[in-house]
Design a protein around this motif. Structure first.
Motif, PDB file in Angstrom:
ATOM      1  N   ALA A  49       0.858  -1.194   0.000  1.00  0.00           N
ATOM      2  CA  ALA A  49       0.000   0.000   0.000  1.00  0.00           C
ATOM      3  C   ALA A  49       0.888   1.236   0.000  1.00  0.00           C
ATOM      4  O   ALA A  49       1.420   1.644   1.034  1.00  0.00           O
ATOM      5  N   SER A  50       1.066   1.820  -1.164  1.00  0.00           N
ATOM      6  CA  SER A  50       1.958   2.979  -1.303  1.00  0.00           C
ATOM      7  C   SER A  50       1.510   4.109  -0.374  1.00  0.00           C
ATOM      8  O   SER A  50       0.342   4.495  -0.375  1.00  0.00           O
ATOM      9  N   PRO A  51       2.441   4.648   0.454  1.00  0.00           N
ATOM     10  CA  PRO A  51       2.063   5.696   1.412  1.00  0.00           C
ATOM     11  C   PRO A  51       1.894   7.056   0.747  1.00  0.00           C
ATOM     12  O   PRO A  51       2.736   7.948   0.869  1.00  0.00           O
ATOM     13  N   ASN A  52       0.800   7.215   0.009  1.00  0.00           N
ATOM     14  CA  ASN A  52       0.526   8.475  -0.695  1.00  0.00           C
ATOM     15  C   ASN A  52      -0.269   9.422   0.203  1.00  0.00           C
ATOM     16  O   ASN A  52      -0.816   9.014   1.226  1.00  0.00           O
ATOM     17  N   GLN A  53      -0.369  10.683  -0.202  1.00  0.00           N
ATOM     18  CA  GLN A  53      -1.066  11.674   0.630  1.00  0.00           C
ATOM     19  C   GLN A  53      -1.684  12.760  -0.240  1.00  0.00           C
ATOM     20  O   GLN A  53      -1.125  13.139  -1.270  1.00  0.00           O
ATOM     21  N   TRP A  54      -2.854  13.260   0.211  1.00  0.00           N
ATOM     22  CA  TRP A  54      -3.446  14.429  -0.432  1.00  0.00           C
ATOM     23  C   TRP A  54      -2.579  15.639  -0.108  1.00  0.00           C
ATOM     24  O   TRP A  54      -2.415  15.991   1.062  1.00  0.00           O
ATOM     25  N   MET A  55      -2.026  16.286  -1.128  1.00  0.00           N
ATOM     26  CA  MET A  55      -1.152  17.432  -0.936  1.00  0.00           C
ATOM     27  C   MET A  55      -1.506  18.511  -1.960  1.00  0.00           C
ATOM     28  O   MET A  55      -1.760  18.200  -3.137  1.00  0.00           O
ATOM     29  N   PHE A  56      -1.487  19.787  -1.515  1.00  0.00           N
ATOM     30  CA  PHE A  56      -1.912  20.886  -2.374  1.00  0.00           C
ATOM     31  C   PHE A  56      -1.055  22.125  -2.119  1.00  0.00           C
ATOM     32  O   PHE A  56      -0.429  22.258  -1.065  1.00  0.00           O
ATOM     33  N   ASP A  57      -1.059  23.018  -3.091  1.00  0.00           N
ATOM     34  CA  ASP A  57      -0.326  24.281  -3.002  1.00  0.00           C
ATOM     35  C   ASP A  57      -1.346  25.417  -2.899  1.00  0.00           C
ATOM     36  O   ASP A  57      -2.150  25.623  -3.812  1.00  0.00           O
ATOM     37  N   TYR A  58      -1.307  26.144  -1.794  1.00  0.00           N
ATOM     38  CA  TYR A  58      -2.285  27.208  -1.554  1.00  0.00           C
ATOM     39  C   TYR A  58      -2.254  28.274  -2.647  1.00  0.00           C
ATOM     40  O   TYR A  58      -3.297  28.801  -3.045  1.00  0.00           O
ATOM     41  N   GLN A  59      -1.046  28.603  -3.143  1.00  0.00           N
ATOM     42  CA  GLN A  59      -0.930  29.638  -4.171  1.00  0.00           C
ATOM     43  C   GLN A  59      -1.648  29.231  -5.460  1.00  0.00           C
ATOM     44  O   GLN A  59      -2.328  30.036  -6.094  1.00  0.00           O
ATOM     45  N   ALA A  60      -1.501  27.956  -5.841  1.00  0.00           N
ATOM     46  CA  ALA A  60      -2.197  27.464  -7.038  1.00  0.00           C
ATOM     47  C   ALA A  60      -3.700  27.388  -6.785  1.00  0.00           C
ATOM     48  O   ALA A  60      -4.507  27.665  -7.684  1.00  0.00           O
ATOM     49  N   MET A  61      -4.088  26.998  -5.579  1.00  0.00           N
ATOM     50  CA  MET A  61      -5.513  26.970  -5.232  1.00  0.00           C
ATOM     51  C   MET A  61      -6.110  28.366  -5.353  1.00  0.00           C
ATOM     52  O   MET A  61      -7.211  28.546  -5.890  1.00  0.00           O
ATOM     53  N   LEU A  62      -5.392  29.355  -4.847  1.00  0.00           N
ATOM     54  CA  LEU A  62      -5.863  30.736  -4.893  1.00  0.00           C
ATOM     55  C   LEU A  62      -6.047  31.193  -6.335  1.00  0.00           C
ATOM     56  O   LEU A  62      -7.023  31.884  -6.662  1.00  0.00           O
ATOM     57  N   ARG A  63      -5.126  30.800  -7.184  1.00  0.00           N
ATOM     58  CA  ARG A  63      -5.190  31.199  -8.599  1.00  0.00           C
ATOM     59  C   ARG A  63      -6.477  30.722  -9.262  1.00  0.00           C
ATOM     60  O   ARG A  63      -7.043  31.427 -10.105  1.00  0.00           O
ATOM     61  N   PHE A  64      -6.968  29.539  -8.855  1.00  0.00           N
ATOM     62  CA  PHE A  64      -8.133  28.958  -9.520  1.00  0.00           C
ATOM     63  C   PHE A  64      -9.373  28.931  -8.619  1.00  0.00           C
ATOM     64  O   PHE A  64     -10.329  28.204  -8.896  1.00  0.00           O
ATOM     65  N   GLY A  65      -9.348  29.723  -7.553  1.00  0.00           N
ATOM     66  CA  GLY A  65     -10.533  29.898  -6.737  1.00  0.00           C
ATOM     67  C   GLY A  65     -10.931  28.709  -5.891  1.00  0.00           C
ATOM     68  O   GLY A  65     -12.116  28.538  -5.566  1.00  0.00           O
ATOM     69  N   LEU A  66      -9.956  27.876  -5.502  1.00  0.00           N
ATOM     70  CA  LEU A  66     -10.251  26.724  -4.660  1.00  0.00           C
ATOM     71  C   LEU A  66     -10.004  27.073  -3.192  1.00  0.00           C
ATOM     72  O   LEU A  66      -9.095  27.841  -2.874  1.00  0.00           O
ATOM     73  N   LYS A  67     -10.813  26.495  -2.311  1.00  0.00           N
ATOM     74  CA  LYS A  67     -10.699  26.763  -0.883  1.00  0.00           C
ATOM     75  C   LYS A  67     -10.317  25.487  -0.135  1.00  0.00           C
ATOM     76  O   LYS A  67     -10.556  24.382  -0.610  1.00  0.00           O
TER      77      LYS A  67
END
Length: 236
Positions: free
Chosen positions: A186-204
């Motif tokens: 079971a590959s130890p993957n994780q949900w990971m995001f960049d706030y700056q990119a989220m901000l660019r596309f209106g994601l919260k």
């Protein structure tokens, strides 16, 4: 041939299969399995208007493995979205195509380390070039692309791979036979995001899966002014 009769702990082996170690008793380690389907599901959840997903794949050994996995996954989404494979292309052609995609499109960057002309790119370099050329969100499947323009996704993590491999090494150093330690499939993957990119596309942040790691996120008022908040509370 290389290590002889010495225990070996591996990590970062893409899409490991148990048969890969047939006849080898001193090997164990950690599978690296990019969960592409989880990222597809997230992309369609965050952007329900999506009709096209353009997938960037290079011609490296890893790129060929990614291609095989994509072919296995695509049929699940045939009634939801249309896929376009941008593979084995020169970087200039990739940038030109993604700059012209429709507004109902998304980009998935898998791996782009070497283009069709044989030019090599650092992961940070190719990620930044692609993200800046795209007017629509770019998602990924590896954490070394995060921080250079992609929104994020279910990312395979080098840190998690190494941490899990280190735990297996510790077990062997404590005299546990390596042949008794199964490979972590079971590959130890994780949900990971960049706030700056989220901000660019209106994601919260509220849009993201629970437990997501977000980089470049500004600190909260409380984190910055903890002493002030407690001081005021104590005064009241």
């Amino acid at each position: 041939e290389v290590f002889g009769k010495i225990p070996v702990v591996f990590c970062g082996v893409n899409w490991f299969q148990p048969g890969d170690l047939r006849g080898q008793s001193l090997y164990t380690g950690v599978n690296e399995d990019a969960d592409i389907a989880a990222t597809f599901d997230l992309m369609l959840m965050l952007h329900p208007q999506t009709k096209h997903i353009h997938i960037i794949i290079d011609s490296t050994t890893t790129g060929h493995k990614v291609h095989e996995k994509i072919q296995q996954i695509v049929p699940r989404y045939q009634d939801k979205v249309e896929f376009h494979l941008l593979e084995n292309m020169e970087m200039d052609a990739v940038l030109d195509m993604i700059a012209r995609v429709s507004d109902d499109s998304l980009i998935l960057l898998t791996v782009m380390q070497k283009d069709a002309a044989g030019h090599f790119f650092e992961f940070s370099e190719s990620t930044r070039m692609i993200s800046e050329a795209s007017k629509v969100p770019v998602y990924g499947i590896w954490d070394f692309n995060l921080g250079f323009g992609i929104v994020g996704g279910m990312l395979t993590s080098g840190r998690s791979q190494g941490s899990n491999a280190g735990a297996l090494v510790r077990r062997i150093l404590n005299w546990e036979p390596p042949e008794s330690i199964p490979v972590i499939l079971a590959s130890p993957n994780q949900w990971m995001f960049d706030y700056q990119a989220m901000l660019r596309f209106g994601l919260k942040r509220a849009d993201l899966p629970s437990g997501s790691l977000v980089i470049h996120e500004p600190p909260s008022f409380y984190a910055v002014n903890r002493a002030l908040v407690w001081g005021v509370a104590a005064g009241v």
